[in-house]
Design an enzyme around this catalytic site. Structure first.
Site, PDB file in Angstrom:
ATOM      1  N   HIS A 196       5.903   5.718  -4.626  1.00 45.57           N
ATOM      2  CA  HIS A 196       4.445   5.628  -4.462  1.00 45.57           C
ATOM      3  C   HIS A 196       3.989   6.836  -3.654  1.00 45.57           C
ATOM      4  O   HIS A 196       4.629   7.199  -2.671  1.00 45.57           O
ATOM      5  CB  HIS A 196       4.118   4.331  -3.708  1.00 45.57           C
ATOM      6  N   CYS A 234      -0.395   6.558  -8.504  1.00 42.00           N
ATOM      7  CA  CYS A 234      -1.483   5.794  -7.898  1.00 42.00           C
ATOM      8  C   CYS A 234      -2.721   6.685  -7.845  1.00 42.00           C
ATOM      9  O   CYS A 234      -2.774   7.631  -7.040  1.00 42.00           O
ATOM     10  CB  CYS A 234      -1.073   5.315  -6.506  1.00 42.00           C
ATOM     11  N   HIS A 261      -0.798   2.624 -10.834  1.00 42.93           N
ATOM     12  CA  HIS A 261      -1.798   1.865 -10.072  1.00 42.93           C
ATOM     13  C   HIS A 261      -3.109   2.560 -10.374  1.00 42.93           C
ATOM     14  O   HIS A 261      -3.286   3.721 -10.000  1.00 42.93           O
ATOM     15  CB  HIS A 261      -1.562   2.010  -8.566  1.00 42.93           C
ATOM     16  N   ASP A 306      -5.595  -1.758  -9.341  1.00 44.64           N
ATOM     17  CA  ASP A 306      -5.226  -1.608  -7.935  1.00 44.64           C
ATOM     18  C   ASP A 306      -6.279  -2.279  -7.076  1.00 44.64           C
ATOM     19  O   ASP A 306      -6.931  -3.215  -7.530  1.00 44.64           O
ATOM     20  CB  ASP A 306      -5.031  -0.127  -7.625  1.00 44.64           C
ATOM     21  N   HIS A 307      -6.458  -1.827  -5.872  1.00 45.18           N
ATOM     22  CA  HIS A 307      -7.367  -2.495  -4.946  1.00 45.18           C
ATOM     23  C   HIS A 307      -8.689  -2.850  -5.609  1.00 45.18           C
ATOM     24  O   HIS A 307      -9.296  -2.025  -6.287  1.00 45.18           O
ATOM     25  CB  HIS A 307      -7.692  -1.577  -3.761  1.00 45.18           C
ATOM     26  N   TYR A 320      -6.907  -7.044  -2.318  1.00 48.37           N
ATOM     27  CA  TYR A 320      -6.114  -7.874  -3.219  1.00 48.37           C
ATOM     28  C   TYR A 320      -6.708  -9.259  -3.492  1.00 48.37           C
ATOM     29  O   TYR A 320      -5.997 -10.250  -3.575  1.00 48.37           O
ATOM     30  CB  TYR A 320      -4.666  -7.974  -2.703  1.00 48.37           C
TER      31      TYR A 320
HETATM   32  C1  DNO Z   1      -1.345  -0.643  -0.994  1.00 52.18           C
HETATM   33  C2  DNO Z   1      -0.149  -0.363  -1.792  1.00 52.18           C
HETATM   34  C3  DNO Z   1       0.998   0.141  -0.953  1.00 52.18           C
HETATM   35  C4  DNO Z   1       2.246   0.201  -1.790  1.00 52.18           C
HETATM   36  C5  DNO Z   1       3.422   0.756  -1.075  1.00 52.18           C
HETATM   37  C6  DNO Z   1       4.542   0.996  -2.046  1.00 52.18           C
HETATM   38  O1  DNO Z   1      -2.168  -1.337  -1.429  1.00 52.18           O
HETATM   39  O2  DNO Z   1      -0.429   0.485  -2.833  1.00 52.18           O
HETATM   40  O3  DNO Z   1       1.184  -0.703   0.119  1.00 52.18           O
HETATM   41  O4  DNO Z   1       2.590  -1.091  -2.192  1.00 52.18           O
HETATM   42  O5  DNO Z   1       3.115   1.924  -0.443  1.00 52.18           O
HETATM   43  O6  DNO Z   1       5.729   1.076  -1.359  1.00 52.18           O
END
Ligand code: DNO
Length: 343
Positions: A196, A234, A261, A306-307, A320
């Site tokens: 990531h 991401c 992501h 993602d978020h 989340y």
């Molecule tokens: C946040 C996530 C991160 C991700 C870690 C992967 O929302 O994208 O916490 O899970 O960095 O190791």
């Protein structure tokens, strides 16, 4: 692509049943949260987690994250034992059909934001980052929801001192050392490692951050060419780096991007940003263009919204909650369907 959704295990307030009801959900992205960082994930625990997913009709092919112990990042003498444990965890996960492991190599802190509930005019709220505010924070007291921590508050202080001596070069060497030693377990199980990016992608509190854009991707591939060494692309993390051309990266590395992501950002100024809904028109990232570039590059990996924002009065775990991520998944489903059919 396979659409997935992050699920924080049995403690998550969002049920697997709800997740399954989102159109096109192939599975969840999850983890074991009660094994201390650095220890081997036991077969029984993995079996139990997998059984819950099976019962709900969801796959468990992606793990986010198997966290990397700070001693490995620091290159301490204890690392060999910890790396052997990590490799054993990979082998154990392989026995239950896991295909991809997301991890990060950020010193001490995972993702950083300065406001977890920034209010928008429409009444929703979302995560945001303001650099000036961040500089005023005391790293010794910092904790954000969802971090996988391998340290206690007391240990945090000494860790901060130890990192003061770690350069970008050294941290990268330690990453390569780690990867080379876990690749045999990936070869055996077929599991892809997907790093990531650092979020946001610049140094924090004087600590180096090394997975920040195209140069880092090239460096990683050159250092460890094994195809099991790949990326979690991401968009929100990389997109905070204004120099990153996400469409170019998506296309160029599509065959090494095992997990995407996908989320949207609205830039507030040169360094600051607020997370927005997933739609291209609501922010500064060309989400449509990124999906198109992934598809044209031959991407066949896992995707997750993602978020999300908190909408409809939901008071979800920051980033989340259910509703906005479900909307994000539907939007991304539509984009992928259209782009794939037109490709
Ligand atoms: C946040 C996530 C991160 C991700 C870690 C992967 O929302 O994208 O916490 O899970 O960095 O190791």
């Amino acid at each position: 692509m396979k659409m997935t959704f992050r699920w924080y295990g049995e403690k998550d307030s969002i049920s697997l049943e709800y997740i399954k009801q989102i159109p096109n959900m192939s599975g969840v992205v999850t983890a074991i949260y009660d094994t201390p960082v650095g220890e081997v994930w036991e077969l029984d625990k993995i079996k139990k987690l997998k059984a819950l997913c099976d019962q709900a009709g969801l796959e468990m092919e992606v793990i986010e994250s198997v966290p990397v112990h700070e001693d490995i990042k620091l290159g301490k003498s204890t690392r060999d034992k910890l790396i052997a444990n990590y490799a054993q965890t990979i082998r154990n996960l392989g026995k239950f059909g896991v295909k991809c492991i997301c991890y990060n190599f950020m010193p001490v802190f995972d993702w950083l934001r300065t406001d977890l509930k920034k209010k928008a005019k429409d009444g929703s709220n979302s995560l945001s980052y303001c650099h000036k505010t961040l500089l005023k924070l005391d790293p010794k007291n910092l904790r954000l929801p969802g971090w996988d921590e391998s340290y206690s508050l007391e240990e945090l202080n000494s860790l901060l001192e130890e990192y003061a001596h770690i350069t970008h070069e050294k941290l990268f060497e330690n990453l390569v050392y780690f990867l080379k030693r876990i690749m045999p377990a990936c070869d055996e199980t077929g599991i892809n490692m997907a790093i990531h990016p650092d979020d946001p992608p610049w140094d924090m509190f004087g600590f180096p951050r090394i997975i920040t854009g195209k140069d880092s991707y090239n460096r990683m591939i050159n250092a460890v060419p094994n195809l099991h060494n790949g990326f979690t692309f991401c968009t929100g993390s990389l997109g905070a780096g204004r120099d990153n051309d996400l469409k170019e990266m998506a296309k160029a590395y599509a065959n090494r991007i095992y997990f995407a992501h996908i989320r949207q950002l609205k830039y507030d100024n040169e360094t600051d940003f607020t997370e927005a809904g997933h739609l291209t028109s609501t922010g500064d990232l060309d989400i449509f263009g990124i999906v198109k570039a992934l598809v044209q590059g031959g991407f066949t990996g896992y995707v997750r919204p993602d978020h999300g924002r908190n909408i409809w009065d939901e008071d979800g775990k920051p980033g989340y909650g259910l509703y906005d991520r479900a909307l994000g998944a539907c939007y991304l489903n539509g984009l992928f369907e259209a782009v794939e059919k037109l490709n």
